[in-house]
Write an enzyme that holds these catalytic residues in place. Structure first.
Site, PDB file in Angstrom:
ATOM      1  N   GLY A  13      -2.293   1.755   9.797  1.00 30.10           N
ATOM      2  CA  GLY A  13      -1.742   2.702  10.774  1.00 30.10           C
ATOM      3  C   GLY A  13      -0.289   2.985  10.438  1.00 30.10           C
ATOM      4  O   GLY A  13       0.331   2.278   9.640  1.00 30.10           O
ATOM      5  N   ASP A  33      -5.528   3.925   1.533  1.00 27.12           N
ATOM      6  CA  ASP A  33      -4.681   4.553   2.562  1.00 27.12           C
ATOM      7  C   ASP A  33      -3.683   5.519   1.927  1.00 27.12           C
ATOM      8  O   ASP A  33      -3.019   6.271   2.636  1.00 27.12           O
ATOM      9  CB  ASP A  33      -3.935   3.504   3.388  1.00 27.12           C
ATOM     10  CG  ASP A  33      -3.146   2.538   2.526  1.00 27.12           C
ATOM     11  OD1 ASP A  33      -3.763   1.884   1.663  1.00 27.12           O
ATOM     12  OD2 ASP A  33      -1.921   2.448   2.691  1.00 27.12           O
ATOM     13  N   LYS A  63       9.491   9.602   8.471  1.00 27.19           N
ATOM     14  CA  LYS A  63       9.151   8.329   7.833  1.00 27.19           C
ATOM     15  C   LYS A  63      10.376   7.422   7.934  1.00 27.19           C
ATOM     16  O   LYS A  63      11.450   7.771   7.448  1.00 27.19           O
ATOM     17  CB  LYS A  63       8.761   8.572   6.371  1.00 27.19           C
ATOM     18  CG  LYS A  63       8.344   7.318   5.633  1.00 27.19           C
ATOM     19  CD  LYS A  63       7.685   7.645   4.306  1.00 27.19           C
ATOM     20  CE  LYS A  63       7.347   6.367   3.550  1.00 27.19           C
ATOM     21  NZ  LYS A  63       6.686   6.648   2.271  1.00 27.19           N
ATOM     22  N   GLY A 117       3.002   2.456  10.617  1.00 26.56           N
ATOM     23  CA  GLY A 117       3.877   1.406  11.133  1.00 26.56           C
ATOM     24  C   GLY A 117       5.332   1.810  11.134  1.00 26.56           C
ATOM     25  O   GLY A 117       6.180   1.177  11.767  1.00 26.56           O
TER      26      GLY A 117
END
Ligand code: AMP
Ligand code: MG
Length: 485
Positions: free
Chosen positions: A89, A251, A112, A91
């Site tokens: 996920g 991912d 980000k 984070g």
């Protein structure tokens, strides 16, 4: 309606089942300051670059001010990291919203390093200046090279430090992406054992990225096929320019076909398919030459998540998915060959083509020839007659290649043009990126700006002595790159 700074959000992801994301408040930082701003990208997005490249813009892109229409979320996903499935996920990334651009595209705008989310586990949710500048440079270089990639709108310093091995200056990158859907998003959904979740995701992804592939009798198979095509295209591009992603975990594999997550990535200097830069890749899992195989492996993990939707009968679902996964090798080889022929200026088909290509690569490997420069040198009308090319094996290859060029049904000029458009003169070489980051961390952005300028036009003619064309001297060699955490 006034739209400050040109933001026009239309958030579709929040209409997906709530399992797939978590709403997430913005987390202000101490002293936001614009470090780098991408005016040309701002223009493409329909944003007012001049107004945003300002303290007010820095406050927005640090998460200190919320834009009208923004509904910030962190996305849930899982991922095979070096082969092990983990729940992940966002984070340390917060999706501000989806910008509708003047040309009708939809682009995720994400911070980000924007702070902690429910997926942060033990992490601080933050990012350091060096890695965020690195992502800015490499992603914009990819774009300049004509390779689908997430983009970078801005880097904003936070005025706070982040604690890694030492205290580092903190920063936030504004990442722009066709979407942040990844193979890992589907792995997360599959793990929830909720068919409705998977169905919603398949539908959403097809709509958002492959609208031309609809309507389909088997949407999941159609999606698998479409994602495979765009991943094949992407990896062929990487192989073309000598790019090594470094952490090709599921991912980090997008469903849009954009490259994402520029942590320990690098461009190869001297050619060797076993090249690995990532400090955490001890087995060479993500080496340059392994990228096609690993991509097929990642796509197999994607296919597994889709099985319940492909067919009610498990055996039949596996059979259908396997047929597509098996077609990877053929699709890849075909596109790789077509790409390599462009690098060598070859038109039409000739029985010697494949051997010509593999022989040149073999020669490059044996002689540790520079990948970028060898292809660019042979494109040059004034072929360098000294150094590494004074070699019998090379002369022999060169004669065979010239003979093959003579069999082209097109003039030599067309070959040279084709080659120049596929063989960049400039790539973000590691030592140049390292140099730019070191200067930037000391407050000097000029080195980064000049590197970015060169990278914006990488196929342009450049003097062989140009500093951006030079491979690293032995003392400049960067052998390892690190995760961007
Ligand atoms: P990456 O290596 O950037 O692909 O990240 C892998 C996972 O670690 C993702 O779920 C990230 O959100 C998470 N992560 C990386 N750095 C941090 C951080 N500083 N704080 C919280 N989570 C992080
Ligand atoms: Mg990642």
């Amino acid at each position: 309606m006034t739209r400050p700074f040109g933001f026009q959000f239309d958030n579709s992801y929040i209409h997906l089942p709530e399992d797939l994301f978590s709403r997430c408040p913005l987390q202000p930082v101490k002293a936001p300051q614009m470090v780098l701003f991408n005016r040309s990208l701002a223009g493409e997005l329909g944003l007012d670059g001049e107004a945003l490249d300002s303290p007010a813009g820095a406050a927005i892109l640090a998460g200190n001010e919320q834009i009208d229409g923004s509904d910030p979320i962190a996305q849930a996903y899982a991922g095979h990291q070096f082969g092990n499935l983990t729940m992940l996920g966002d984070g340390r990334a917060i999706l501000l919203g989806e910008q509708l651009t003047p040309d009708g595209a939809r682009r995720d705008i994400q911070l980000k390093g924007g702070g902690r989310t429910v997926f942060s586990r033990g992490g601080d949710g933050r990012a350091a200046l060096g890695p965020m500048l690195r992502e800015f440079i490499i992603s914009e270089a990819m774009h300049g090279l004509g390779i689908p990639s997430t983009r970078s709108l801005a880097v904003v310093a936070t005025g706070e430090s982040v604690l890694r091995e030492t205290a580092l200056p903190g920063a936030i990158l504004t990442r722009v992406a066709a979407s942040h859907l990844r193979v890992g998003t589907f792995q997360y959904a599959a793990g929830r054992q909720n068919p409705a979740l998977l169905e919603a995701l398949v539908d959403y992804t097809l709509n958002r990225h492959y609208p031309d592939r609809q309507p389909a009798d088997n949407p999941a198979l159609t999606l698998l096929d479409a994602v495979m095509d765009s991943q094949v295209d992407l990896i062929v591009h990487w192989m073309r320019v000598g790019f090594i992603h470094g952490v090709l975990n599921t991912d980090n594999v997008t469903l849009s076909g954009e490259s994402i997550d520029y942590g320990p990535c690098a461009f190869m200097d001297s050619f060797d398919p076993d090249t690995v830069f990532s400090s955490i890749d001890h087995q060479g899992r993500y080496a340059y030459g392994n990228q096609p195989t690993i991509t097929q492996w990642n796509l197999s993990r994607f296919a597994e998540t889709l099985l319940p939707m492909i067919d009610e009968d498990v055996d039949s679902a596996i059979e259908k998915a396997t047929a597509i996964i098996k077609s990877f090798s053929e699709r890849y080889s075909e596109k790789w060959l077509a790409m390599m022929k462009k690098k060598l200026g070859l038109f039409g088909d000739d029985p010697v083509d494949e051997t010509l290509i593999t022989d040149l690569l073999e020669w490059m490997k044996t002689h540790q020839a520079d990948y970028t420069n060898t292809f660019r040198d042979i494109t040059s009308e004034h072929f360098p007659a000294d150094g590494i090319y004074q070699d019998d094996d090379f002369s022999n290859w060169h004669q065979r290649w010239q003979a093959r060029l003579g069999r082209n049904q097109k003039p030599l000029k067309s070959s040279l043009c084709l080659m120049r458009n596929h063989n960049p003169a400039v790539v973000p070489r590691n030592h140049r990126v390292a140099e730019a980051l070191t200067a930037a961390e000391q407050g000097d952005l000029a080195v980064t700006t000049s590197l970015l300028e060169a990278l914006a036009d990488p196929y342009a003619e450049r003097d062989p002595d140009d500093r951006y064309r030079q491979p690293p001297a032995p003392e400049e060699q960067v052998c390892q790159t690190f995760c961007g955490t």
